[in-house]
Design a protein around this motif. Structure first.
Motif, short mmCIF file in Angstrom:
data_model
loop_
_atom_site.label_atom_id
_atom_site.label_comp_id
_atom_site.label_asym_id
_atom_site.label_seq_id
_atom_site.Cartn_x
_atom_site.Cartn_y
_atom_site.Cartn_z
N SER A 18 6.10 -3.23 3.84
CA SER A 18 4.74 -2.78 4.17
C SER A 18 3.78 -3.94 3.93
N CYS A 19 3.13 -4.40 4.98
CA CYS A 19 2.25 -5.58 4.87
C CYS A 19 1.51 -5.74 6.20
N THR A 22 3.15 -5.08 9.54
CA THR A 22 3.53 -3.72 9.99
C THR A 22 2.33 -2.80 10.07
N GLU A 23 1.13 -3.37 10.20
CA GLU A 23 -0.06 -2.50 10.25
C GLU A 23 -0.46 -2.13 11.67
N ALA A 28 4.88 -3.98 14.06
CA ALA A 28 6.10 -3.30 13.59
C ALA A 28 7.22 -3.49 14.60
N ILE A 40 8.87 -0.57 7.07
CA ILE A 40 7.99 0.21 6.18
C ILE A 40 6.57 -0.11 6.64
N LEU A 41 5.90 0.90 7.16
CA LEU A 41 4.58 0.65 7.73
C LEU A 41 3.54 0.39 6.64
N LYS A 42 2.44 -0.21 7.05
CA LYS A 42 1.34 -0.50 6.13
C LYS A 42 0.88 0.81 5.48
N THR A 43 0.50 0.70 4.21
CA THR A 43 0.15 1.90 3.44
C THR A 43 -1.09 2.62 4.01
N SER A 119 4.21 4.57 4.42
CA SER A 119 3.89 4.30 3.02
C SER A 119 2.56 4.97 2.71
N GLN A 146 7.46 6.08 1.63
CA GLN A 146 7.33 5.21 0.45
C GLN A 146 6.07 5.62 -0.29
N ASP A 148 3.36 4.34 -2.54
CA ASP A 148 2.80 3.07 -2.99
C ASP A 148 1.98 3.33 -4.25
#
Ligand SMILES: Cc1cc2nc3c(=O)[nH]c(=O)nc-3n(C[C@H](O)[C@H](O)[C@H](O)COP(=O)(O)O)c2cc1C
Length: 406
Positions: A18-19, A22-23, A28, A40-43, A119, A146, A148
């Motif tokens: 996630s970062c 991937t936002e 992604a 893992i997508l951005k939170t 996330s 996820q 976070d």
């Protein structure tokens, strides 16, 4: 090499963390196109929506004073030096609202044939808020969630933290129909996390998030030290290779105590990935290496890893795990001490020096760790060498080695 991640069969061990990569759906999907076996997508967080709905900002149980500062809008600022990748941001800039996050899940799910992990973050232990976020991303089609925990920094000091946290995790796991994977940062010590996660019935663990560190020191043209105003404030994180030993420690601790670990933090090479897999991580996650050098790093790292695995004759994840068990846990007598010490006494060490490779740079004789290394004319010797290899590690030309002389 195929493996199982969060109960899904995936084509390799490499997961996009996630970062910022991937936002967006494009980002992604680029991760996937370049070899990430899952993303893992951005939170995302419903925090601001909850606030509008009358969330009690003065409820200290939920760490509210700290959250106020997370309301300030802000921009990302970055600084890269030899210590790592420093990034300053605000909660509002960094964390996507849930409605955007659900759109993202839908878009990526529709286009990618890999597990898409959402996330979610909340700023406190309020069960309803966490469940609401989890429920929304699950309805959107997330393959797993996820959790976070990065924004819960002050909660450890709260009375009854453990009880509340365990109860929160239990509730989330119980209400979600997809796998749930909390993400660790060093605010929760590894052994304490083992206790909390065990009590809560957690099975999957994601690690390791960045370190919070005050703004780095910089120097102006006249050599005057200063701290960049734009980097000041609480929302500063640092990422980099320095994290790797921490990641190894967390991965080893969590793995040995029975959790399925997706390990990352400081991964830069295929050898780093192999190391974590041999320590028992099922998969690895990568962020900075891709942010700094591009999406192609997934494919490159996977290719390099497969080359190493082919060389050592590892064909599947089960053999890799088996190899890890054998090389990560040495035979007991060594740990017991007696065998190790005896064998050193029986076989004294001798320093070997290759004058052809030696540039006489003085690294080995100039250090202060071992006073035994001496230059005599053209040769080097170390009477009473203990074989620690400190000087060998310092030699830039590979001119030194130690062998047993017994
Ligand atoms: C700019 C930036 C933003 C990040 N945002 C998130 C995030 O929203 N959620 C999350 O779980 N991790 C986030 N991370 C942390 C990464 O997922 C990862 O845990 C961390 O960077 C360590 O791995 P690395 O050494 O491969 O970068 C972020 C990392 C960076 C560099």
């Amino acid at each position: 090499m195929k493996t199982i991640f969060l109960g899904y069969e995936v084509s390799s061990q490499l997961v996009a963390a996630s970062c910022p990569a991937t936002e967006s759906a494009e980002g992604a999907l680029d991760c996937v196109a370049n070899g990430a076996a899952a993303v893992i997508l951005k939170t995302v967080s419903g925090y601001s929506q909850n606030r509008q709905a009358g969330y009690d900002m003065n409820d200290t149980r939920n760490n509210m004073p700290a959250i106020e500062s997370k309301e300030t809008p802000g921009e990302r600022r970055c600084f890269i030096n030899s210590r790592g990748f420093w990034a300053r941001s605000s909660f509002r800039r960094e964390i996507m609202p849930v409605n955007k996050g659900t759109e993202l899940v839908r878009e990526v799910k529709a286009a990618a044939r890999v597990p898409v992990i959402a996330s979610v973050a909340e700023c406190g232990l309020d069960t309803e808020s966490w469940l609401q976020d989890c429920n929304e991303v699950e309805i959107a089609g997330a393959s797993a969630i996820q959790l976070d925990l990065f924004y819960m920094e002050n909660l450890l000091a709260l009375d009854g933290f453990a009880v509340q946290f365990i109860s929160l995790l239990k509730e989330i796991i119980c209400h979600c129909h997809v796998p749930v994977m909390p993400k660790l940062n060093i605010s929760l010590p590894a052994e304490y996390a083992v206790y909390l996660f065990r009590e809560a019935g957690v099975r999957y663990v994601s690690l390791l998030d960045s370190l919070r560190s005050p703004a780095p020191l910089r120097f102006d043209k006249k050599g005057i030290p200063y701290r960049d105003q734009a980097m000041l404030g609480p929302g500063l994180s640092v990422f980099g290779g320095f994290m790797f030993p921490l990641t190894r420690f967390y991965a080893d601790t969590l793995r040995r105590t029975g959790f399925e670990v997706c390990a990352g933090g400081g991964i830069q090479t295929a050898a780093d990935i192999l190391d974590l897999l041999l320590l028992g991580a099922g998969t690895v996650q990568i962020a900075s290496e891709v942010l700094l050098h591009g999406y192609r790093r997934f494919g490159e790292l996977d290719g390099e890893l497969n080359e190493i695995l082919a060389k050592i004759g590892i064909e599947d994840a089960a053999s890799l795990r088996e190899m890890g068990k054998n090389i990560s846990r040495p035979a007991d007598p060594l740990y017991a001490g007696i065998g190790g010490i005896n064998s050193m006494r029986k076989n004294p060490w001798r320093l070997c020096h290759d004058p052809q490779k030696c540039s006489r740079c003085g690294a080995c004789t100039g250090q202060s760790f071992c006073r035994r290394v001496r230059r005599i004319g053209n040769t080097l010797s170390a009477e009473g060498c203990e074989g620690c290899e400190f000087c060998v590690s310092l030699c830039p030309g590979g001119a030194l080695g130690v062998v047993t002389s017994g």
